[in-house]
Design an enzyme around this catalytic site. Structure first.
Site, PDB file in Angstrom:
ATOM      1  N   CYS A 103      -2.624  -0.957  -3.192  1.00  0.00           N
ATOM      2  CA  CYS A 103      -1.934  -2.201  -2.867  1.00  0.00           C
ATOM      3  C   CYS A 103      -2.939  -3.319  -3.123  1.00  0.00           C
ATOM      4  O   CYS A 103      -3.875  -3.508  -2.354  1.00  0.00           O
ATOM      5  CB  CYS A 103      -1.457  -2.225  -1.416  1.00  0.00           C
ATOM      6  SG  CYS A 103      -0.510  -3.712  -1.029  1.00  0.00           S
ATOM      7  N   CYS A 106      -2.461  -6.588  -0.434  1.00  0.00           N
ATOM      8  CA  CYS A 106      -2.684  -6.462   1.015  1.00  0.00           C
ATOM      9  C   CYS A 106      -2.981  -4.996   1.308  1.00  0.00           C
ATOM     10  O   CYS A 106      -3.986  -4.485   0.843  1.00  0.00           O
ATOM     11  CB  CYS A 106      -1.479  -6.966   1.789  1.00  0.00           C
ATOM     12  SG  CYS A 106       0.086  -6.265   1.240  1.00  0.00           S
ATOM     13  N   SER A 107      -2.141  -4.342   2.073  1.00  0.00           N
ATOM     14  CA  SER A 107      -2.353  -2.919   2.327  1.00  0.00           C
ATOM     15  C   SER A 107      -1.020  -2.257   2.653  1.00  0.00           C
ATOM     16  O   SER A 107      -0.948  -1.447   3.559  1.00  0.00           O
ATOM     17  CB  SER A 107      -3.352  -2.714   3.466  1.00  0.00           C
ATOM     18  OG  SER A 107      -2.862  -3.313   4.656  1.00  0.00           O
ATOM     19  N   CYS A 108       0.022  -2.597   1.916  1.00  0.00           N
ATOM     20  CA  CYS A 108       1.344  -2.017   2.170  1.00  0.00           C
ATOM     21  C   CYS A 108       1.262  -0.488   2.116  1.00  0.00           C
ATOM     22  O   CYS A 108       0.708   0.073   1.168  1.00  0.00           O
ATOM     23  CB  CYS A 108       2.347  -2.539   1.151  1.00  0.00           C
ATOM     24  SG  CYS A 108       2.693  -4.298   1.360  1.00  0.00           S
TER      25      CYS A 108
END
Length: 202
Positions: A103, A106-108
């Site tokens: 990702c 972000c950090s989906c």
């Protein structure tokens, strides 16, 4: 003076404890709600859910077909869904193509099937190197693939989250779903690892 020693806590853990105490003391947070959340993420959410999805796909061709057509519905069929479990896409690893998820913004992450994201998944070095040098990332994780295997990198977003379905290891043809699920790691479902071909626990 208290006999308790909290020096074993990391800086981050100590900060979380301090923040929790502050918010609880001011009445902003219900301690019971925190306990319920911790229990939920310890027992109901985690990579064990994704491993069950993979094991089912390995053993049930009809389920696998459903999974690759509509992953969100197929995963929900096994009872896993909810927060960050929507808009799922299942990616099939083959000898020709190995899938890896990142990702970049972000950090989906699909919490309902993989639990909370590992620290490295959210790190800038992983996000940058996964795009620029995916084979190098795999080497960092100890994964060596054939030079002829294409590595496909998928950028997860809030609208689309991915679950890698690794190839079933040879020699596991007689194993049942429970035994197969035990060899499927979180990293294998991100694409930075492979299922561990070890004998099932008795």
């Amino acid at each position: 003076m208290s006999g308790h020693d909290h020096s074993h806590l990391s800086d981050m853990e100590a900060r979380v404890r301090a923040l929790q105490s502050l918010l609880t003391g001011k009445g902003y947070v219900d301690p019971g709600a925190i306990d319920a959340l911790v229990t939920y993420y310890e027992h109901e959410v985690g990579p064990q859910n994704g491993a069950k999805v993979v094991a089912r796909a390995w053993t049930d061709p009809a389920y696998a077909e459903h999974l690759f057509e509509d992953a969100t519905a197929a995963i929900a069929e096994l009872g896993f869904g909810g927060r960050a479990g929507e808009h799922m896409v299942a990616l099939r690893n083959t000898p020709e193509v190995h899938n890896m998820v990142v990702c970049t913004l972000c950090s989906c992450y699909p919490w309902s099937v993989l639990g909370l994201p590992p620290v490295w998944y959210k790190s800038a070095p992983y996000r940058a190197k996964a795009v620029a040098d995916p084979r190098g990332v795999l080497a960092d994780f100890g994964v060596q693939l054939s030079d002829t295997t294409e590595i496909a990198v998928w950028d997860s977003t809030a609208e689309v989250r991915y679950l890698v379905i690794p190839m079933r290891p040879e020699g596991t043809e007689s194993w049942d779903e429970a035994a197969l699920a035990r060899i499927v790691s979180r990293d294998a479902m991100i694409g930075t690892g492979l299922p561990a071909p070890k004998a099932p626990a008795r």
